[in-house]
Design a protein around this motif. Structure first.
Motif, mmCIF file in Angstrom:
data_model
loop_
_atom_site.group_PDB
_atom_site.id
_atom_site.type_symbol
_atom_site.label_atom_id
_atom_site.label_comp_id
_atom_site.label_asym_id
_atom_site.label_seq_id
_atom_site.Cartn_x
_atom_site.Cartn_y
_atom_site.Cartn_z
ATOM 1 N N UNK A 711 0.758 -1.190 -0.094
ATOM 2 C CA UNK A 711 0.092 0.106 -0.093
ATOM 3 C C UNK A 711 0.785 1.334 0.142
ATOM 4 N N UNK A 743 -0.359 -15.012 2.073
ATOM 5 C CA UNK A 743 -1.227 -14.702 3.290
ATOM 6 C C UNK A 743 -1.837 -13.044 3.178
ATOM 7 N N UNK A 747 -5.542 -11.661 3.687
ATOM 8 C CA UNK A 747 -5.949 -10.817 4.593
ATOM 9 C C UNK A 747 -6.934 -9.652 3.872
ATOM 10 N N UNK A 748 -6.286 -9.329 2.718
ATOM 11 C CA UNK A 748 -7.234 -8.406 1.889
ATOM 12 C C UNK A 748 -8.665 -8.938 1.806
ATOM 13 N N UNK A 750 -10.151 -11.232 3.580
ATOM 14 C CA UNK A 750 -10.969 -11.447 4.669
ATOM 15 C C UNK A 750 -11.521 -10.247 5.392
ATOM 16 N N UNK A 751 -10.372 -9.257 5.425
ATOM 17 C CA UNK A 751 -10.743 -8.090 6.353
ATOM 18 C C UNK A 751 -11.362 -7.065 5.530
ATOM 19 N N UNK A 752 -10.984 -6.703 4.161
ATOM 20 C CA UNK A 752 -11.466 -5.673 3.444
ATOM 21 C C UNK A 752 -12.679 -5.850 2.467
ATOM 22 N N UNK A 892 -8.118 1.703 -9.716
ATOM 23 C CA UNK A 892 -7.281 2.055 -8.603
ATOM 24 C C UNK A 892 -6.695 0.419 -8.387
ATOM 25 N N UNK A 893 -5.627 0.543 -7.450
ATOM 26 C CA UNK A 893 -5.113 -0.895 -7.012
ATOM 27 C C UNK A 893 -4.332 -0.484 -5.862
ATOM 28 N N UNK A 894 -3.832 -1.710 -4.875
ATOM 29 C CA UNK A 894 -3.179 -1.368 -3.881
ATOM 30 C C UNK A 894 -1.925 -0.633 -4.182
ATOM 31 N N UNK A 895 -1.883 0.473 -3.382
ATOM 32 C CA UNK A 895 -0.462 1.291 -3.709
ATOM 33 C C UNK A 895 -0.469 2.076 -4.417
ATOM 34 N N UNK B 27 -9.908 0.736 4.303
ATOM 35 C CA UNK B 27 -9.337 1.410 3.304
ATOM 36 C C UNK B 27 -10.372 2.388 2.544
ATOM 37 N N UNK B 43 -2.187 5.427 5.898
ATOM 38 C CA UNK B 43 -1.155 4.275 5.573
ATOM 39 C C UNK B 43 -0.307 4.177 6.750
ATOM 40 N N UNK B 56 -6.114 -6.514 15.015
ATOM 41 C CA UNK B 56 -6.465 -7.640 14.323
ATOM 42 C C UNK B 56 -5.575 -8.947 14.392
ATOM 43 N N UNK B 64 -6.212 -19.960 9.813
ATOM 44 C CA UNK B 64 -5.826 -18.958 8.899
ATOM 45 C C UNK B 64 -6.763 -17.860 8.797
ATOM 46 N N UNK B 66 -8.507 -14.483 9.618
ATOM 47 C CA UNK B 66 -8.496 -12.938 10.500
ATOM 48 C C UNK B 66 -9.473 -12.919 11.549
ATOM 49 N N UNK B 84 -14.386 -11.027 12.058
ATOM 50 C CA UNK B 84 -14.572 -10.002 11.048
ATOM 51 C C UNK B 84 -15.898 -9.829 10.721
#
Ligand SMILES: [Zn+2]
Lengths: 1004, 94
Positions: A711, A743, A747-748, A750-752, A892-895, B27, B43, B56, B64, B66, B84
């Motif tokens: 990011x 991993x 994470x992206x 599962x969480x976002x 858009x993309x990560x970063x 985000x 960020x 988290x 595995x 979160x 979550x």
């Protein structure tokens, strides 16, 4: 020298088992059941150690973990163990031990000269003298360490084995004395899963050196009854010789169990030590208390011992440490030992009691036994040498114990038994997060409120009477079981014991000697580190007012004994100097481990080079071995580095492999690249967010190169991803980045983006992958595979086809990391070797040449293809690499947002360029720093560094990739690599492309 | 070693987990419309409280998954764990 000090009978030693042992080269004998310390005392060995700083002779002081003096090294060769306490070493036949200091001998010690120079070695001496100039420290250190002599680690590999166990229990009980035994009995009866650990060879604690009857039984018999009841309980584990060394978060405790060190010839199948990692619902700390010494002039002379140790040596080991014993006390407990001696028919010269009018049952009994008691007196000094005391000097003291009223004269004796009260062992409570609180009554620290699920009981809780300990132990065990959720009946009868009315203790931290401060013999607070009262007072005057600073400045409590004897006295003395109450100062931090733990136990089975990182091998690994490959570690993988022919150097082999691939046909084992299956209807959208370029339009059967950023906008990984089916993609990653990328994407998801229907599976190990590269690769594939059309039109660059290669179901990718026409063949890993051998056989006529990672690196560097992690380092953006083209404008993309931050927009960022050396034969070292001109002085301004560098066999000159400030606008200009050997190598900046810059060869 | 209660698997040793830092950082939907300062806030800037901390965690060597946790950075005690997408337990709302 030795008259035996063994009494005629008594003690729990087995007198029929005579053992011989050696100490500092002299042979002695002892009995089974002895410790090294008790056997040495029985042999009248008075001096066992030379002290750390002054090299004064020292004798055995205590009888357990608290012992500061008798530090020895046991055994030799791989079995040698340094820094053990003689008081905790069980004797066996043939044991060899030597003191860890005192060169050349304990009796004649050259360093005792230090003692004469004592005044020149004040607190902080080492800091003040040796720390500057700093570079001389290592020179001084050599001599200081030699003089200090803290044992020697063995040089041989340890042949013993060690184990670790993980276990859960309802109630962990620390300490198997009267309190712990009652707690275990109560918790066990309630049905709890109990672990009881005790550092000694047998359960019983203080009862092992007690003569008072308990429940109408002798103490030993009572212990046996309880232990046998506990042994019959299937859910109770008794661990003798097991020290609970650490109390960590969430009731996680570590027990160090010593299983074989007490055995003469241990069964080699036995593990020498075990570490028990225990998660306990509840903990009962029945850790007991350690007697506190008194601080007076020359209180370190051999023959000055704890009163409780005298009791232990007599009752448990049948050793009378002296023939004429004087007691010096400020409390009643020492009188118990006096009575034990009187009952055994021994002579007690006198009791010197600081209290002017001590009252209590025990005092009356001693008085009636005819032992003189000097009330309101102190010992001001002692006389004696390496073979024991000759006399003590006593004096009348005032009521506040800080002034000598009159000198009384001398008492002839060979041992002075001292008691300054008792310090509850609060170490584990403090490690658990508890804050010990000062208690005026016992003038020491008691456990404070519990932070974790633990409770203290017995002497460790400041409860000193045996009857109270038994009651408190039973209650603690019962309630611990209850709190752990057990509903069984944990009631136990409390055995009857004789109890006494005791007088109160009168604290005395420093015994006056009638002289001005600093005059007279040294008064030692910490025997192991030679910290004196004068050192503490000096430190306080110099501004070290925090007890933690005091510790570091004077080394108080810094020894392997961690100040078990000296710390409380030391803190109280500091408090006194500062005019504060002892409780105000607080304690230093109690840290694990309670007593030292061997490295063997800590390591357990986790030894050798391969343990921490598993070694991963590809399906064709054995072929590489059989064909002479040299291997290179890439992450956890073993990858063939190059395949030297007999007599060939690495350079020659790499050159041959590169040229064969460029000219005809090379074959590479590429199985280690990370492979992640991406499935689900939102896969394309997901890739679109993860990669910088666009993925919505990729057709089935096509591949695309992708770059992923953190990011923060920095290049994180790269690879080719292909579309296998409608909702089915296969991503490849760098070899080293595979696990992290998976991993991170998880994470992206599962969480976002939990709403995206995308499923990731690592399939790296499922596939064997080989890259067949070179102008003849199409020819060989056509030969081996008949169900795929390999013509350029039917199977264009960056596409994938399914078919059968050498009879094996396969996916074939037309992609290239070498710049040549190339195909990557993926088959189920089980078929790897048959495929490889089929290709090798079919390619013989085409001079097929296996190439390793080194040739692969050269080939890709000739093309200017980056390797993430080699040409990038987490501070490199796509723009820095000249890859702006891969960042899509339309999405858009990560970063991506980070690429327009002020810093990432900066003009003068380091950018990827190609370098060619002026002398074409010189290969720049990777990592070399680049300057704009040869340095005239250092430090010189650096403008970049070399990231990849090789000799290119095809181009016949050296090539390098480098990151150079503003490099892309400097094409044609010179930089200078400044090498560590002083050489300066000039090189010209160019494009990061050296071979086939138009990329014609891979597209044919 | 902490004992952590995975909301999917139950209590397990800390060695099975990895901590991902502060939880509930969302985000931005349109990063390109953010100022440099706002983007930097998302960020780089993280809370460093003494006491309750929303974190988290991932059961890396287990399921595995979160999940979120509220942990006290002083005592290391976990107040609660939650999956979550689950709402914060009411009494502990942020
Ligand atoms: Zn889990």
């Amino acid at each position: 020298m030795s008259r035996s000090l063994r009494v005629a009978n008594g003690g729990s030693i087995r007198r029929t088992r005579l053992l011989s042992f050696s100490f500092n080269g002299t042979l002695y004998s002892g009995f089974e059941g002895d410790t090294l310390a008790s056997a040495l005392l029985a042999n009248n060995v008075r001096t066992v150690h030379r002290s750390f700083k002054y090299h004064r002779p020292r004798g055995v002081v205590g009888s357990g973990a608290e012992e500061p003096n008798s530090i020895v090294q046991v055994g030799s060769g791989s079995k040698a163990t340094p820094n053990l306490r003689a008081t905790q070493i069980e004797l066996y036949d043939g044991l060899t031990a030597r003191s860890v200091s005192g060169w050349p001998s304990l009796r004649v010690d050259l360093y005792a000269l230090n003692g004469l120079l004592g005044r020149l070695l004040p607190a902080g001496f080492y800091y003040k003298t040796f720390m500057r100039p700093r570079f001389l420290w290592s020179w001084y250190e050599h001599f200081i360490r030699k003089a200090a002599g803290l044992g020697q680690a063995p040089r041989e590999a340890d042949l013993d084995h060690y184990d670790k166990l993980n276990i859960h229990c309802d109630v962990l009980i620390v300490g198997g004395g009267p309190t712990g035994l009652m707690a275990a009995r109560a918790a066990g009866r309630a049905g709890a899963r109990v672990i009881m650990a005790d550092e000694q060879a047998e359960m019983g604690g203080s009862l092992l050196s007690s003569t008072a009857s308990i429940g109408g039984k002798k103490p030993g018999d009572w212990v046996e009854t309880v232990v046998s009841e506990l042994t019959r309980m299937p859910e109770v584990i008794l661990l003798p010789r097991s020290t609970v060394t650490g109390y960590y978060d969430h009731n996680f405790l570590v027990i160090n169990e010593r299983r074989t060190d007490h055995l003469e010839r241990p069964d080699p199948r036995l593990r020498r030590e075990r570490i028990w990692r225990v998660r306990a619902s509840q903990v009962v700390l029945a850790t007991g208390a350690i007697e506190r010494p008194l601080v007076f002039s020359n209180n370190d002379k051999p023959g000055v011992m704890l009163a409780s140790a005298v009791s232990t040596y007599l009752v448990r080991y049948g050793v009378l440490p002296g023939r004429k014993i004087v007691f010096f006390t400020n409390n009643d407990s020492a009188y118990q030992t006096v009575l034990q001696l009187v009952d055994a028919g021994m002579e007690v010269v006198a009791v010197v009691d600081v209290r002017s009018d001590p009252q209590g049952d025990l005092i009356q009994q001693v008085r009636s036994a005819g032992v003189p008691i000097f009330e309101g007196h102190v010992v001001v000094d002692v006389r004696g040498g390496t073979s024991g005391l000759r006399m003590v000097l006593i004096a009348r003291v005032n009521k506040t114990l800080d002034e000598i009223l009159s000198h009384k004269g001398e008492l002839r004796c060979d041992v002075l038994a001292v008691s300054g009260g008792w310090n509850p062992v609060v170490h584990l409570h403090a490690q658990s997060g508890g804050k010990p609180v000062f208690n005026e009554e016992c003038a020491s620290f008691l456990p404070g409120p519990s932070v974790q699920n633990e409770r203290s009981a017995g002497a460790g809780n400041g409860t000193f009477g045996l009857a109270d300990c038994l009651r408190e132990g039973a209650e603690a065990g019962r309630r611990a079981a209850q709190d752990a959720g057990l509903t069984g009946d944990g009631s136990v009868d409390i055995p009857k014991v004789e109890s006494h009315v005791e007088g109160s203790l009168h604290p005395i931290w420093v015994v006056p000697n009638g002289l001005a401060e600093g005059r007279g013999g040294k008064k030692f607070v910490d025997l192991q580190n030679d910290t004196t009262v004068a050192d503490i007072r000096l430190a306080a005057r110099e501004g070290y007012r925090s007890v933690e600073h005091l510790k570091r400045y004077t080394a108080l409590g810094f020894g392997t004994d961690q100040g078990k004897l000296g710390n409380i006295n030391g803190m109280a003395i500091l408090a006194d100097v500062l005019g504060q109450a002892p409780g105000k100062i607080g304690t230093t931090t109690f840290r694990p481990n309670y007593t030292p733990v061997t490295f063997g136990a800590i390591a357990g089975r986790e030894i050798g080079s391969t343990f921490f990182d598993p070694t991963r091998k590809t399906a064709v690994h054995q072929w590489h071995v059989e064909n002479g490959a040299e291997f290179e570690d890439v992450g956890q993988w073993k990858r063939p580095w190059y395949y030297p022919l007999p007599g060939e150097t690495m350079n020659e082999a790499v050159r041959r492999e590169c040229l064969a691939t460029r000219e005809s046909l090379g074959i590479l084992d590429a199985s280690t690249l990370g492979k992640i299956e991406i499935r689900g209807p939102d896969s394309a959208e997901f890739l679109n967010r993860i990669y910088t370029n666009s993925w919505l339009t990729l057709e089935i059967g096509r591949c695309r190169y992708g770059l992923m950023l953190g990011e923060d906008g920095m290049v994180m990984d790269d690879g080719v991803t292909s579309r296998i089916g409608e909702d089915h993609y296969l991503m490849t990653t760098t070899t080293g980045g595979a696990a992290h990328v998976l991993a991170w994407m998880e994470r992206w998801l599962q969480t976002e983006w939990p709403h995206l229907r995308v499923y990731l599976t690592s399939v790296t190990d499922h596939w064997f992958v080989t890259s067949v590269a070179g102008p003849n690769s199409r020819e060989i594939l056509t030969k081996l595979c008949t169900d795929i059309d390999f013509s350029a039109d039917a199977f264009p660059f960056m596409s994938v086809r399914a078919g059968t290669v050498a009879g094996i179901p396969a996916r074939v990718y037309r992609i290239s990391f070498s710049g040549e026409l190339a195909y990557e063949i993926n088959v189920s890993a089980n078929y790897g070797r048959s495929l490889w051998q089929a290709i090798m056989t079919a390619g013989q006529s085409l001079n097929i040449t296996p190439y390793g990672t080194e040739a692969m690196h050269v080939l890709r560097a000739e093309k200017g293809y980056i390797i993430v992690g080699q040409d990038t380092d987490g501070s490199v953006t796509p723009g820095d690499l000249g890859m702006d083209w891969i960042v899509s404008n339309g999405k858009d993309c990560i970063g991506k947002r980070s690429l327009s931050r002020q810093d990432t927009r900066r003009e003068n960022r380091k950018q990827l360029v190609g370098l060619t050396t002026v002398d074409p034969t010189l290969v720049l070292p990777e990592g070399a720093q680049l300057l704009n001109e040869p340095a005239k002085e250092f430090p010189a301004p650096m403008v970049g560094h070399v990231t990849s560098s090789y000799f290119s066999p095809s181009l016949r000159h050296s090539i390098a990739l480098a990151l150079v400030k503003g490099g892309r606008s400097r094409e044609g200009s010179m930089v200078y690599a400044q090498l560590i050997d002083g050489r300066v190598i000039p090189a010209t900046i160019g494009q990061p492309k050296f071979f086939d810059p138009e990329n014609q060869r891979q597209k044919v | 070693m902490l004992e952590i209660n995975c909301p999917w698997c139950g209590p397990r040793d800390q060695i099975e987990f990895s901590c991902g830092g502060e939880a509930h950082i969302v985000r931005p939907l349109e990063p390109e419309n953010l100022s440099d300062d706002d983007w930097a806030d998302y960020l780089f800037y993280r809370k460093n409280p003494e006491g309750r901390h929303h974190e988290q965690w991932c059961h890396t060597a287990g399921c595995r998954k979160w999940f979120n946790a509220i942990r006290n950075t002083v005592t290391y005690q976990f107040e609660t764990v939650y999956r979550i997408g689950e709402d914060l337990p009411e009494k502990t709302s942020r």
